[in-house]
Structure formats: C-alpha cells, structure tokens
Design a protein around this motif. Structure first.
Motif, mmCIF file in Angstrom:
data_model
loop_
_atom_site.group_PDB
_atom_site.id
_atom_site.type_symbol
_atom_site.label_atom_id
_atom_site.label_comp_id
_atom_site.label_asym_id
_atom_site.label_seq_id
_atom_site.Cartn_x
_atom_site.Cartn_y
_atom_site.Cartn_z
ATOM 1 N N VAL A 1 39.896 -0.881 52.777
ATOM 2 C CA VAL A 1 39.931 -2.331 52.613
ATOM 3 C C VAL A 1 38.784 -2.794 51.730
ATOM 4 O O VAL A 1 37.609 -2.518 52.024
ATOM 5 N N PHE A 2 39.132 -3.502 50.635
ATOM 6 C CA PHE A 2 38.156 -4.111 49.738
ATOM 7 C C PHE A 2 38.251 -5.629 49.934
ATOM 8 O O PHE A 2 39.212 -6.256 49.482
ATOM 9 N N THR A 3 37.281 -6.230 50.627
ATOM 10 C CA THR A 3 37.317 -7.664 50.904
ATOM 11 C C THR A 3 36.717 -8.454 49.740
ATOM 12 O O THR A 3 35.855 -7.962 49.013
ATOM 13 N N PHE A 4 37.196 -9.702 49.583
ATOM 14 C CA PHE A 4 36.621 -10.597 48.574
ATOM 15 C C PHE A 4 37.034 -12.023 48.915
ATOM 16 O O PHE A 4 37.880 -12.257 49.785
ATOM 17 N N ILE B 1 40.485 -6.882 58.302
ATOM 18 C CA ILE B 1 41.787 -6.555 58.893
ATOM 19 C C ILE B 1 41.970 -7.158 60.280
ATOM 20 O O ILE B 1 43.055 -7.097 60.840
ATOM 21 N N GLY B 2 40.929 -7.760 60.862
ATOM 22 C CA GLY B 2 41.074 -8.412 62.159
ATOM 23 C C GLY B 2 41.851 -9.713 62.028
ATOM 24 O O GLY B 2 42.061 -10.234 60.940
ATOM 25 N N PRO C 1 35.097 -1.251 55.722
ATOM 26 C CA PRO C 1 35.502 -2.109 54.604
ATOM 27 C C PRO C 1 34.370 -2.288 53.588
ATOM 28 O O PRO C 1 33.199 -2.302 53.957
ATOM 29 N N TYR C 2 34.758 -2.451 52.332
ATOM 30 C CA TYR C 2 33.796 -2.607 51.236
ATOM 31 C C TYR C 2 33.921 -4.029 50.687
ATOM 32 O O TYR C 2 35.012 -4.458 50.318
ATOM 33 N N ASP C 3 32.799 -4.773 50.644
ATOM 34 C CA ASP C 3 32.826 -6.171 50.233
ATOM 35 C C ASP C 3 32.573 -6.302 48.735
ATOM 36 O O ASP C 3 31.519 -5.904 48.246
ATOM 37 N N ASP D 1 43.449 -13.497 54.073
ATOM 38 C CA ASP D 1 42.623 -13.267 55.267
ATOM 39 C C ASP D 1 42.030 -14.604 55.712
ATOM 40 O O ASP D 1 40.846 -14.865 55.501
ATOM 41 N N PRO D 2 42.851 -15.481 56.307
ATOM 42 C CA PRO D 2 42.395 -16.843 56.625
ATOM 43 C C PRO D 2 41.135 -16.886 57.486
ATOM 44 O O PRO D 2 40.322 -17.804 57.359
#
Length: 204
Positions: free
Chosen positions: A59-62, A107-108, A34-36, A101-102
């Motif tokens: 997945v691009f997290t933010f 993705i976990g 994943p890329y933050d 993404d609480p």
C-alpha cells in the motif's frame, strides 16, 4: 571554432539536465509498507520492491489537496534461472489498484476501489482523472513465485487538474454575462438619478 565550442557547451548543458532529471531508485521490502508518498506526490523516484516467495499486498498512501489527475505504473522484473531452471525472480497475477480512503487510515476502515490494472513482465499503467481532494492509496498486489521471490518497479504521479479550453470559454462567457447585467443595472440606476440625462455619463 566558436560554433563548435557553443555546440560542446550545449551538449554539456543537455547532458546535465538529463542526468539531474533522472529519478532515484528507492529499494523497499515487505516490511516497509504501508509507504507514505505524502501530499500531492510528484514522483521523482522509482520504487524497487522485493518480496520473498509469498502473496503480497503493498500500500502506497497519499493525499490530494485539490482535484488532480493521477497515474501510476508497475512492472515485474523477470530474472531467468541458471542452467535452464525456473525463474529466480518472478511475479504472477500482478494488479495495480487505486482506492479512496475517506478515513485517511490506509487499508483500515471503509475504502472504495476506484480503478485497477494488471501488470506482469509487461508494464501495467493506471491513470485516473479528476480525483477529488482527499486521502487515497495505490495498492500493488501479486504472487512472488520465483525461486528467490519477486521484484517489481513502481512509480506514481499526480497533477492538479487544469481546466480544458471549453471550460475557460464557459467561464469567460459567464463573466461576460455578469458584466453585461452589471453594466445595464448601472446605466438604469444613472438614468433614474438623472432623468434628463444631465449626468454627462455615457454608458453606451
């Protein structure tokens, strides 16, 4: 002569502004996910993502620190093959999705898909307004089917929600009502303290 010089200086200034506003391209591969994107991402970058022949789920997290509007886009770059052969780079079944993404763990855990859009050789755009503060991720998925795999371009942006004019009107009306009630209470309190109106205070 002075007018031409001013026009020339203006043209240089505009060219500088445009070139400095252009986004940088960051090259990524499957191993970079994943890329933050960090907190409240304001995109100054375009991400060029290359995959070998495979199905992928990037997945691009933010995260958002306040309610915000979000928008992201993805498009597959289609490169035709040489000599009339099949495409050297192509992506089929491209999807762009927004997930809450609480747990803040990508993705976990338990995540909820909020919205989705398709993309291919035409751009897929996914806009979602008034997302609450919290953790999220954009997922870009598809099948890299070109002889050398697939390449797509991705960008994303968020902006804090600005109240609509109607919201401002309601807020002002509420403040006006509170002020009116406060003024009446103050006037009533003064009339009880000075029943003959001897205070000299004017609350009209």
């Amino acid at each position: 002569m002075k007018l031409n010089m001013k026009k020339a200086l203006l043209a240089i200034a505009l060219a500088s502004a445009v070139s400095s506003a252009q986004a940088a391209t960051i090259s990524l591969t499957s191993g970079d996910f994943p890329y933050d994107l960090g907190a409240n991402p304001i995109d100054t970058n375009i991400y060029s993502v290359t995959h070998d022949v495979e199905s992928f789920f990037d997945v691009f997290t933010f995260s958002l620190t306040s309610a915000s509007d979000t928008i992201s886009s993805a498009v597959s770059l289609l490169f035709p093959g040489l000599g009339g052969g099949g495409s050297s780079y192509e992506i089929n079944n491209g999807t762009l999705s927004l997930f809450s993404d609480p747990d803040g763990d990508g993705i976990g855990g338990v995540n909820t898909q909020i919205a989705t859009a398709n993309f291919g050789d035409s751009t897929g755009i996914l806009a979602y307004n008034n997302a609450a503060a919290g953790s999220y991720y954009w997922a870009v998925a598809g099948d890299a089917v070109g002889s050398n795999g697939g390449v797509y371009l991705y960008s994303a942006n968020t902006a804090a929600v600005v109240p609509e004019p109607e919201t401002y009107a309601m807020m002002l009306a509420g403040l006006g009502l509170i002020g009116f009630i406060g003024r009446r209470r103050l006037a009533k309190g003064a009339s009880e303290m000075f029943p003959q109106g001897g205070s000299g205070l004017n609350f009209a």
